[in-house]
Design an enzyme around this catalytic site. Sequence first.
Site, mmCIF file in Angstrom:
data_model
loop_
_atom_site.group_PDB
_atom_site.id
_atom_site.type_symbol
_atom_site.label_atom_id
_atom_site.label_comp_id
_atom_site.label_asym_id
_atom_site.label_seq_id
_atom_site.Cartn_x
_atom_site.Cartn_y
_atom_site.Cartn_z
ATOM 1 C CB CYS A 45 -62.909 -125.034 -54.614
ATOM 2 S SG CYS A 45 -61.361 -125.701 -55.151
HETATM 3 C C1 BEZ Z 1 -60.412 -123.993 -58.833
HETATM 4 O O1 BEZ Z 1 -60.948 -124.677 -57.715
HETATM 5 O O2 BEZ Z 1 -61.015 -123.267 -59.541
HETATM 6 C C2 BEZ Z 1 -58.970 -124.128 -59.259
HETATM 7 C C3 BEZ Z 1 -57.996 -124.389 -58.337
HETATM 8 C C4 BEZ Z 1 -56.394 -124.830 -58.766
HETATM 9 C C5 BEZ Z 1 -56.303 -124.657 -60.028
HETATM 10 C C6 BEZ Z 1 -57.242 -124.576 -60.901
HETATM 11 C C7 BEZ Z 1 -58.826 -124.267 -60.471
#
Ligand code: BEZ
Length: 212
Positions: A45
């Site tokens: 994200c």
């Molecule tokens: C991320 O944004 O890194 C993420 C969020 C949830 C699960 C896996 C990765």
Amino acid sequence: MTLRLGDTAPDFEAETSAGRIKFHDWAGDSWIVLFSHPKDFTPVCTTELGAVGNLSGEFKKRNVKALALSVDPVESHKGWIGDIEETQNCKIDFPIIADPDRKVANLYGMVHPAHDEVYTVRTVFVIDPKKKVRLMIVYPQTTGRNFNEILRVIDSMQLTDQYKIATPANWQQGQDVIIVPAVSDADAEKAFPKGFKKVKPYLRTTPQPPQG
Ligand code: BEZ
């Protein structure tokens, strides 16, 4: 609620990192890219929000406003924005909705319980100035989005709203476009002064017309 292409994007009020917004009023006459994130302070994200921040000029050129969402509260978003700007070398100049009660997430079907019961998946909605849903894409949590692809589709939609054309696979700005089958050859000659190539009676291409 299941949203479909052509539906009116549901209106809502929400707290965001940039203050409270009433969605339809905030959107005004712009195109909107509304996209959800599983959670603040997560690595994928962080890179996605940085990518959108770095594409700010491209969004503005197309009259597009970005609006992110995650289920964490505003104070968390504000702390995270600091990290994003520091690590992704960008400015986050768009709001992030704080949706701890999942009101907006549920309105837009951003929680897919069989994938994750609590956190939103990576949805993208493109909404046009008439507030119609024009594009929906859902990514799994472990795959970061390609925002250049979102901009590519917006380019296509803004162009094909203007002319009786469609864009072919992998089309990019400046490449030839397709004349829709409902247009006769005689009408195509009038509408597309640069002429067209008739590969098959149903497959006619013409240079990209000017965008106005
Ligand atoms: C991320 O944004 O890194 C993420 C969020 C949830 C699960 C896996 C990765």
